[in-house]
Design a protein around this motif. Structure first.
Motif, PDB file in Angstrom:
ATOM      1  N   ALA A  43      -1.903   4.230   5.014  1.00  0.00           N
ATOM      2  CA  ALA A  43      -0.472   3.949   5.138  1.00  0.00           C
ATOM      3  C   ALA A  43      -0.131   3.186   6.415  1.00  0.00           C
ATOM      4  O   ALA A  43       1.009   2.730   6.581  1.00  0.00           O
ATOM      5  N   PHE A  87      -2.359  -1.992  -8.249  1.00  0.00           N
ATOM      6  CA  PHE A  87      -1.269  -1.167  -7.729  1.00  0.00           C
ATOM      7  C   PHE A  87      -1.712  -0.247  -6.595  1.00  0.00           C
ATOM      8  O   PHE A  87      -0.891   0.185  -5.793  1.00  0.00           O
ATOM      9  N   ALA A 120       7.320   4.485  -3.108  1.00  0.00           N
ATOM     10  CA  ALA A 120       6.777   4.369  -4.469  1.00  0.00           C
ATOM     11  C   ALA A 120       5.654   5.388  -4.689  1.00  0.00           C
ATOM     12  O   ALA A 120       5.567   6.020  -5.757  1.00  0.00           O
ATOM     13  N   ASP A 121       4.820   5.571  -3.664  1.00  0.00           N
ATOM     14  CA  ASP A 121       3.746   6.557  -3.772  1.00  0.00           C
ATOM     15  C   ASP A 121       4.325   7.970  -3.828  1.00  0.00           C
ATOM     16  O   ASP A 121       3.871   8.825  -4.594  1.00  0.00           O
ATOM     17  N   LEU A 140       2.389   0.011   6.760  1.00  0.00           N
ATOM     18  CA  LEU A 140       3.111  -0.254   5.515  1.00  0.00           C
ATOM     19  C   LEU A 140       4.606  -0.008   5.674  1.00  0.00           C
ATOM     20  O   LEU A 140       5.049   0.817   6.483  1.00  0.00           O
ATOM     21  N   GLY A 164      -3.961  -1.198  -4.151  1.00  0.00           N
ATOM     22  CA  GLY A 164      -4.137  -2.000  -2.938  1.00  0.00           C
ATOM     23  C   GLY A 164      -4.472  -3.435  -3.287  1.00  0.00           C
ATOM     24  O   GLY A 164      -5.650  -3.830  -3.208  1.00  0.00           O
ATOM     25  N   GLU A 216       9.252   1.149   1.713  1.00  0.00           N
ATOM     26  CA  GLU A 216       9.362   0.988   0.262  1.00  0.00           C
ATOM     27  C   GLU A 216       8.045   1.296  -0.442  1.00  0.00           C
ATOM     28  O   GLU A 216       8.020   1.910  -1.522  1.00  0.00           O
ATOM     29  N   GLU A 217       6.927   0.866   0.163  1.00  0.00           N
ATOM     30  CA  GLU A 217       5.622   1.115  -0.441  1.00  0.00           C
ATOM     31  C   GLU A 217       5.285   2.605  -0.430  1.00  0.00           C
ATOM     32  O   GLU A 217       4.723   3.152  -1.391  1.00  0.00           O
ATOM     33  N   LEU A 218       5.617   3.274   0.670  1.00  0.00           N
ATOM     34  CA  LEU A 218       5.362   4.705   0.765  1.00  0.00           C
ATOM     35  C   LEU A 218       6.274   5.483  -0.184  1.00  0.00           C
ATOM     36  O   LEU A 218       5.863   6.496  -0.765  1.00  0.00           O
ATOM     37  N   ARG A 261      -2.410   7.323  -2.898  1.00  0.00           N
ATOM     38  CA  ARG A 261      -3.078   6.270  -2.131  1.00  0.00           C
ATOM     39  C   ARG A 261      -2.702   6.338  -0.645  1.00  0.00           C
ATOM     40  O   ARG A 261      -3.556   6.233   0.220  1.00  0.00           O
ATOM     41  N   TYR A 262      -1.421   6.558  -0.366  1.00  0.00           N
ATOM     42  CA  TYR A 262      -0.938   6.537   1.011  1.00  0.00           C
ATOM     43  C   TYR A 262      -0.468   7.893   1.510  1.00  0.00           C
ATOM     44  O   TYR A 262      -0.383   8.115   2.715  1.00  0.00           O
TER      45      TYR A 262
END
Length: 555
Positions: free
Chosen positions: A166, A240, A176-177, A169, A242, A172-174, A120-121
Motif C-alpha cells: 500500500a 486488478f 476499493a480494496d 497509493l 497490480g 481511492e485504491e485502498l 492486496r493492500y
C-alpha cells in the motif's frame, strides 16, 4: 539484491521458488488434489473443554479436532487474563474460528477466533478494533499518512492492517480494496447463520493468487512462469491486483525451468543433513519435531592468518547460509546453533549481527535469544506449516541414516516431470513407451487412466507406461518412441485371447466383486475375481484397452 519468483506447473502440482541473487531461499508447493487449509474460516462446534490445559478442541470437519488455546480466544468472549476456559466455552457451543496452523503429524490444526481477511493492500480484522502499519514501511511521514487513511476507511468496530504494497497509493485504491474485503466479510457472516455445523465459511485462494496478492511487489525483479494458461491467468489477476507489475511477468517456453535455474539441485541439497560451504567448512542439521540443532564445522577450511580469524570467517559464512537454509527448509520451533567457539566478544557480536541481518529477509517471525553460557546460540521461528522435509519426504527404515526418503507421491511427481522432459526431447515422435519403477507405474496412470490422460494433454503426445523393477525410483526411461500404432503394439504386455496365470492383489476400487492384477504396471481387471485376492488364478484376456484389460477366470 536481485529477487526472482519462478513458478513451475505440472499436471499434479504447482511449485514456486524464490531466488535471491540466484540462490534458492524459499520453496512452496501445492498439490492439485490436496487442499491447503491455512486462512480458512469455519463454523465449528466445541467438542471438549480442558481447564487443565486452558484449551479446547473444536470440530471443524477435519479428521482430527482443531486446538484452540485460551490466548487465541477473542476478548469479547470474556476476560481471558484470569478466567478459566471452562468459563468462556462450553461443550456443544458453536464458534467461528480461523485455521492458522496446518495439522502436523499426530497434532490437529490450530485455530483462533481473531479473524483476518487479507487483500492486496489491506488486511481486514472483523473481530478487533485496531489499526496496524506494515513494519516494512519505514518512512514516518508515509506511515502517518496511511494511518489517517486507515482511520477514515476502517469499518466501525473493526480493525485494519496496512500492507507493504500500500506504500505510496492513493486513498481511492485502498478504499476499493476495503470495499472488496468488507463485502467478503458480509458474505461470510451470512453463510455463518445457516446450514449444518461444522461448515467451511471461507476458503483462501490457490497458490498463484496468494503469491500475486501477498508476495509479488515492486521489490521482485521478475516472475517467470512455465505454463501458458497460468501465465495468462497471472496477467488477468494482476489487471486488478497490480497493473504496474504485469511487465515483470515472463513466460518460459523452454524445457525444465527448475533444472535450468539449478532449483532441483538446491532442493536436493536442502534435504541433506550436511551442507558444504564454499570455503570447505560445513554445516550439519539435525531436525526433530520441536527442536533443530545446527552444528558448524571448519571441515577443510584452514584459514591463512590465525585461529581466531579462521573461526570468525567460518562463523560469518555459516551465519549467512544458516539463515538461508532455515527459510528454505522452513524450519520452525526452537533452533540451537553451535557456532565454533569464539574467544573475542566483539567477534560474537559480529556473527550475531550477521545472522540477524540475514533473517530480516524472512517473512516468518523469528526471535534471536542470544548466546548461552555454553556458547550456543538460541533462537525461535514461528511454525505454521510443515517443513520442506515433511512436505517432500516420509519416514524410511533403509535410507542411509537420514531417516527419510521421498514419498511415493513425490517420486511419481518427479518421474512425471522427467517424462515431460523426455517428450520434449522427441518432438517428431507421436508416442513414447516409458519405463518406470513398478511401484510408480499405477500412480502415474491413475484411477481409470485419468492422471496419464492429463499428462498426455500436457505433452501433446500419446504416452504408454510400463513398470520395470530394475528401474530405480523415481527415474523414467524411454523404451521406444515412434508412431502411435507401433508403440502401442510394443506397450501392451498381453493380447486378446491370451491365457495366463496372475496374482490377484486387490479388489476393484469401484466394483469390489472384480479383482485386480498387474503386469508391468498394466492393470488386469478380472471379472468376479474379488474373492480370490491374495491367490494366483488362471485367466483369459477378453478385451484390451490402453491402460487396462478385461479378463475372466478360467476353470
Amino acid at each position: 539484491m536481485a529477487k526472482e519468483f519462478l513458478i513451475n506447473v505440472s499436471p499434479s502440482e504447482t511449485r514456486m521458488a524464490v531466488l535471491e541473487d540466484g540462490k534458492l531461499v524459499e520453496l512452496s508447493k501445492e498439490s492439485h488434489t490436496a487442499q491447503r487449509h491455512i486462512g480458512n474460516i469455519y463454523r465449528g462446534k466445541v467438542e471438549n473443554v480442558l481447564p487443565g490445559m486452558q484449551a479446547a478442541f473444536i470440530d471443524i470437519g477435519m479428521e482430527k479436532n482443531a486446538f484452540l488455546f485460551i490466548d487465541d480466544l477473542h476478548p469479547e468472549t470474556g476476560d481471558n487474563g484470569s478466567a478459566s476456559i471452562s468459563d468462556l466455552l462450553r461443550e456443544g457451543q458453536e464458534i467461528i474460528v480461523q485455521l492458522v496452523k496446518e495439522p502436523m503429524g499426530n497434532k490437529g490444526a490450530r485455530v483462533v477466533t481473531n479473524l483476518t481477511i487479507p487483500g492486496r493492500y489491506l488486511v481486514l480484522m472483523p473481530t478487533v478494533d485496531y489499526i496496524g502499519i506494515s513494519r516494512r514501511i519505514e518512512d514516518e511521514k508515509e506511515r502517518e499518512r496511511l494511518k489517517k487513511i486507515a482511520l477514515n476507511l476502517k469499518p466501525k468496530g473493526m480493525g485494519m492492517i496496512i500492507r507493504t504494497a500500500a506504500e505510496g497509493l492513493a486513498e481511492e485504491e485502498l478504499e476499493a480494496d476495503r470495499n472488496f474485503l468488507f463485502n467478503l466479510w458480509q458474505k461470510i457472516v451470512k453463510r455463518s447463520k445457516k446450514g449444518p455445523t461444522p461448515a467451511l465459511l471461507f476458503h483462501d485462494h490457490d497458490l498463484l493468487y496468494r503469491i500475486l496478492r501477498d508476495l509479488f511487489t515492486t521489490e521482485v525483479d521478475r516472475l517467470i512462469i512455465d505454463d501458458l494458461s497460468t501465465y495468462e491467468k497471472a496477467l488477468d489477476l494482476l489487471a486488478f491486483l497490480g497493473p504496474h507489475l504485469r511487465s515483470k511477468v515472463q513466460l518460459f517456453t523452454g524445457n525444465s525451468l527448475f533444472s535450468i535455474y539449478g532449483i532441483e539441485q538446491q532442493i536436493e541439497e536442502a534435504l541433506r543433513r550436511k551442507i558444504w560451504l564454499e570455503s570447505g567448512a560445513y554445516l550439519v542439521f539435525d531436525q526433530t519435531e520441536a527442536l533443530t540443532v545446527v552444528d558448524v564445522n571448519t571441515g577443510k577450511y584452514t584459514g591463512s592468518t590465525c585461529l581466531e580469524d579462521t573461526v570468525l570467517h567460518t562463523n560469518l559464512a555459516a551465519a549467512k547460509e544458516i539463515a538461508r537454509q532455515i527459510r528454505l527448509r522452513n524450519i520452525g520451533g526452537i533452533i540451537v546453533i553451535d557456532f565454533i567457539d569464539m574467544c573475542d566478544e566483539e567477534n560474537r557480536k559480529q556473527v550475531l549481527d550477521c545472522l540477524a541481518n540475514e533473517l530480516q529477509k524472512d517473512k516468518v517471525k523469528t526471535n534471536i535469544l542470544g548466546f548461552t553460557s555454553l556458547g550456543l546460540l538460541e533462537m525461535t521461528r514461528k511454525k505454521t506449516r510443515p517443513s520442506l522435509r515433511e512436505q517432500l519426504q516420509q519416514p524410511c527404515s533403509c535410507c542411509e541414516g537420514t531417516g527419510y526418503k521421498y514419498s511415493l507421491d513425490t517420486q511419481a511427481a518427479r518421474a512425471e516431470r522427467r517424462i515431460i522432459e523426455l517428450c520434449a526431447d522427441h518432438p517428431r515422435d507421436e508416442a513414447l513407451l516409458i519405463g518406470v519403477n513398478t511401484a510408480l507405474a499405477a500412480l502415474l496412470i491413475g484411477p481409470g487412466g485419468n492422471r496419464l490422460s492429463a499428462l498426455e494433454k500436457a505433452v501433446k503426445k500419446t504416452v504408454f507406461i510400463r513398470g520395470k523393477e530394475e528401474i530405480p525410483s523415481p527415474e523414467a526411461r524411454i523404451i521406444a518412441a515412434g508412431q502411435r500404432d507401433y508403440i502401442q503394439s510394443l506397450a501392451l504386455p498381453v493380447k486378446e485371447g491370451d491365457r495366463l496365470e496372475v496374482d490377484v492383489i486387490e479388489p476393484h476400487l469401484n466394483n469390489p466383486v472384480d479383482g485386480i492384477a498387474r503386469l508391468e504396471g498394466y492393470i488386469i481387471d478380472i471379472e468376479d475375481g474379488g474373492r480370490f485376492v491374495g491367490q494366483r488364478v488362471k485367466v483369459k484376456i477378453q478385451k484390451m484397452f490402453k491402460t487396462y484389460a478385461k479378463a475372466v477366470i478360467e476353470d
